[in-house]
Scaffold this motif. Structure first.
Motif, PDB file in Angstrom:
ATOM      1  N   GLU A 232       0.836  -1.209   0.000  1.00  0.00           N
ATOM      2  CA  GLU A 232       0.000   0.000   0.000  1.00  0.00           C
ATOM      3  C   GLU A 232       0.866   1.253   0.000  1.00  0.00           C
ATOM      4  N   ALA A 233       1.966   1.219   0.745  1.00  0.00           N
ATOM      5  CA  ALA A 233       2.878   2.370   0.771  1.00  0.00           C
ATOM      6  C   ALA A 233       3.538   2.559  -0.591  1.00  0.00           C
ATOM      7  N   LEU A 234       3.951   1.455  -1.214  1.00  0.00           N
ATOM      8  CA  LEU A 234       4.569   1.542  -2.535  1.00  0.00           C
ATOM      9  C   LEU A 234       3.588   2.069  -3.581  1.00  0.00           C
ATOM     10  N   ALA A 235       2.329   1.704  -3.433  1.00  0.00           N
ATOM     11  CA  ALA A 235       1.319   2.109  -4.418  1.00  0.00           C
ATOM     12  C   ALA A 235       1.140   3.620  -4.461  1.00  0.00           C
ATOM     13  N   ARG A 236       1.401   4.296  -3.358  1.00  0.00           N
ATOM     14  CA  ARG A 236       1.210   5.748  -3.320  1.00  0.00           C
ATOM     15  C   ARG A 236       2.189   6.471  -4.238  1.00  0.00           C
ATOM     16  N   ASP A 237       3.348   5.877  -4.471  1.00  0.00           N
ATOM     17  CA  ASP A 237       4.377   6.533  -5.284  1.00  0.00           C
ATOM     18  C   ASP A 237       4.570   5.884  -6.650  1.00  0.00           C
ATOM     19  N   TRP A 238       3.815   4.830  -6.935  1.00  0.00           N
ATOM     20  CA  TRP A 238       4.014   4.094  -8.193  1.00  0.00           C
ATOM     21  C   TRP A 238       3.484   4.902  -9.361  1.00  0.00           C
ATOM     22  N   THR A 239       4.239   4.899 -10.448  1.00  0.00           N
ATOM     23  CA  THR A 239       3.782   5.574 -11.661  1.00  0.00           C
ATOM     24  C   THR A 239       3.918   4.624 -12.850  1.00  0.00           C
ATOM     25  N   ALA A 240       2.959   4.712 -13.751  1.00  0.00           N
ATOM     26  CA  ALA A 240       2.984   3.890 -14.961  1.00  0.00           C
ATOM     27  C   ALA A 240       4.034   4.419 -15.931  1.00  0.00           C
ATOM     28  N   THR A 241       4.513   3.541 -16.791  1.00  0.00           N
ATOM     29  CA  THR A 241       5.496   3.915 -17.808  1.00  0.00           C
ATOM     30  C   THR A 241       4.904   3.623 -19.181  1.00  0.00           C
ATOM     31  N   PRO A 242       4.349   4.636 -19.850  1.00  0.00           N
ATOM     32  CA  PRO A 242       3.770   4.404 -21.186  1.00  0.00           C
ATOM     33  C   PRO A 242       4.812   3.859 -22.152  1.00  0.00           C
ATOM     34  N   GLU A 243       4.386   2.965 -23.015  1.00  0.00           N
ATOM     35  CA  GLU A 243       5.283   2.327 -23.976  1.00  0.00           C
ATOM     36  C   GLU A 243       5.056   2.928 -25.360  1.00  0.00           C
ATOM     37  N   ALA A 244       6.029   3.637 -25.860  1.00  0.00           N
ATOM     38  CA  ALA A 244       5.909   4.250 -27.178  1.00  0.00           C
ATOM     39  C   ALA A 244       6.090   3.183 -28.263  1.00  0.00           C
ATOM     40  N   PRO A 245       5.490   3.363 -29.425  1.00  0.00           N
ATOM     41  CA  PRO A 245       5.706   2.410 -30.513  1.00  0.00           C
ATOM     42  C   PRO A 245       7.172   2.394 -30.914  1.00  0.00           C
ATOM     43  N   PRO A 246       7.682   1.249 -31.348  1.00  0.00           N
ATOM     44  CA  PRO A 246       9.063   1.194 -31.836  1.00  0.00           C
ATOM     45  C   PRO A 246       9.202   1.996 -33.122  1.00  0.00           C
ATOM     46  N   SER A 247      10.427   2.331 -33.447  1.00  0.00           N
ATOM     47  CA  SER A 247      10.696   3.057 -34.686  1.00  0.00           C
ATOM     48  C   SER A 247      11.685   2.250 -35.532  1.00  0.00           C
ATOM     49  N   PRO A 248      11.281   1.795 -36.694  1.00  0.00           N
ATOM     50  CA  PRO A 248       9.947   1.931 -37.288  1.00  0.00           C
ATOM     51  C   PRO A 248       8.946   1.006 -36.608  1.00  0.00           C
ATOM     52  N   PRO A 249       7.647   1.309 -36.732  1.00  0.00           N
ATOM     53  CA  PRO A 249       6.648   0.449 -36.108  1.00  0.00           C
ATOM     54  C   PRO A 249       6.552  -0.905 -36.777  1.00  0.00           C
ATOM     55  N   VAL A 250       6.032  -1.876 -36.035  1.00  0.00           N
ATOM     56  CA  VAL A 250       5.759  -3.201 -36.584  1.00  0.00           C
ATOM     57  C   VAL A 250       4.536  -3.085 -37.495  1.00  0.00           C
ATOM     58  N   THR A 251       4.666  -3.546 -38.702  1.00  0.00           N
ATOM     59  CA  THR A 251       3.552  -3.454 -39.656  1.00  0.00           C
ATOM     60  C   THR A 251       2.757  -4.754 -39.690  1.00  0.00           C
ATOM     61  N   VAL A 252       1.586  -4.691 -40.290  1.00  0.00           N
ATOM     62  CA  VAL A 252       0.702  -5.851 -40.353  1.00  0.00           C
ATOM     63  C   VAL A 252       1.156  -6.779 -41.476  1.00  0.00           C
ATOM     64  N   PRO A 253       1.496  -8.034 -41.175  1.00  0.00           N
ATOM     65  CA  PRO A 253       1.869  -8.984 -42.230  1.00  0.00           C
ATOM     66  C   PRO A 253       0.697  -9.214 -43.188  1.00  0.00           C
ATOM     67  N   GLN A 254       1.012  -9.508 -44.413  1.00  0.00           N
ATOM     68  CA  GLN A 254      -0.017  -9.657 -45.439  1.00  0.00           C
ATOM     69  C   GLN A 254      -1.047 -10.724 -45.060  1.00  0.00           C
ATOM     70  N   GLU A 255      -0.591 -11.823 -44.455  1.00  0.00           N
ATOM     71  CA  GLU A 255      -1.500 -12.911 -44.148  1.00  0.00           C
ATOM     72  C   GLU A 255      -2.464 -12.599 -42.993  1.00  0.00           C
ATOM     73  N   CYS A 256      -2.230 -11.483 -42.316  1.00  0.00           N
ATOM     74  CA  CYS A 256      -3.082 -11.135 -41.174  1.00  0.00           C
ATOM     75  C   CYS A 256      -4.287 -10.284 -41.558  1.00  0.00           C
ATOM     76  N   TRP A 257      -4.255  -9.698 -42.744  1.00  0.00           N
ATOM     77  CA  TRP A 257      -5.350  -8.804 -43.113  1.00  0.00           C
ATOM     78  C   TRP A 257      -6.669  -9.564 -43.217  1.00  0.00           C
ATOM     79  N   PRO A 258      -7.722  -9.065 -42.596  1.00  0.00           N
ATOM     80  CA  PRO A 258      -9.029  -9.738 -42.703  1.00  0.00           C
ATOM     81  C   PRO A 258      -9.686  -9.432 -44.053  1.00  0.00           C
TER      82      PRO A 258
END
Length: 258
Positions: A232-258
């Motif tokens: 509970e004490a640790l939770a008061r100071d905890w902060t999330a770390t947003p994850e930015a997309p990689p550069s370059p981003p991962v693209t959608v493989p051809q076989e995945c397209w619906p």
């Protein structure tokens, strides 16, 4: 195969706060969307989407998916999402669109239900750092036959970003581990998830607190209580770390397209 309620998916996709500025039709559309004026949002976004703006394509698909100011049209939503996901100029929209397409493939919305495509699309979005997709992929893998040794890693990445479902999932595993540090982190994550209203975390912590109360009445040791208080004490100071997309981003493989 339904794994996430449709309304939960809608709540996950919060539109970033928009400031309507003169000469910026996308921002004006976003302001209209936030005000519940979906017809105006559609009128402003439609020309942008047709001109290739991935932001407008993604959010216009939102109107069609959730029947906001227009008749529900999964086929139109699918096509808009495919356009938004098939670009790399805006990686955040790419990952959001890939996740939404994965959800639609998962549930057979506007396309045949297809677990392989759903998993592939969730993975693209997850690898691009989208916390909703990281949890979705975790759930998808845990529900498949057999044991997935990578599933928990995806939940851990989502938890680091503060996603309450991932926090609860990792926390639920952590409190059952033998090591003190693992259990401390487990309680920490459950507390963080509970603060966001997560039901699983609330139930688990209620069980732990009831157990602590029972031990106190019986005069048993209070190691669990001490661990919970530390978390509970640790939770008061905890902060999330947003994850930015990689550069370059991962693209959608051809076989995945619906």
């Amino acid at each position: 195969m339904r794994r996430l309620p449709l309304i939960a998916a809608l709540l996950m996709l919060a539109l970033p706060t928009a400031r309507a500025e003169e000469g910026d039709p996308f921002a004006a559309g976003a302001a209209a969307y936030e005000a519940g004026d979906y017809e105006t949002a559609r009128a402003l976004w439609q020309p942008l989407a047709e001109a290739g703006d991935p932001r407008a394509q993604y959010w216009l698909s939102d109107l069609y998916r959730f029947e906001l100011g227009v008749a529900r049209d999964y086929l139109a939503a699918r096509d808009l999402l495919k356009q938004a996901a098939d670009q790399t100029d805006n990686p955040d929209i790419l990952r959001r669109a890939a996740y939404a397409l994965g959800y639609m493939a998962d549930d057979g919305l506007g396309m045949p239900e297809d677990d392989d495509k759903a998993e592939c699309l969730y993975r693209v979005a997850a690898e691009n750092g989208y916390d909703n997709a990281q949890f979705a992929l975790y759930r998808f893998l845990t529900l498949k036959p057999g044991i997935s040794f990578e599933a928990l890693n995806w939940a851990e990445r989502g938890a680091a970003q503060g996603d309450h479902r991932s926090l609860a999932a990792v926390g639920d595993v952590g409190i059952m581990m033998p090591g003190r540090e693992e259990r401390l982190e487990g309680y920490l994550f459950l507390i963080l998830a509970e603060k966001q209203g997560n039901d699983l975390a609330r139930r688990r912590l209620a069980e732990v607190r009831a157990e602590i109360a029972g031990r106190a009445r019986a005069g048993a040791n209070r190691r669990t209580e001490a661990l919970l208080r530390e978390a509970e004490a640790l939770a008061r100071d905890w902060t999330a770390t947003p994850e930015a997309p990689p550069s370059p981003p991962v693209t959608v493989p051809q076989e995945c397209w619906p």
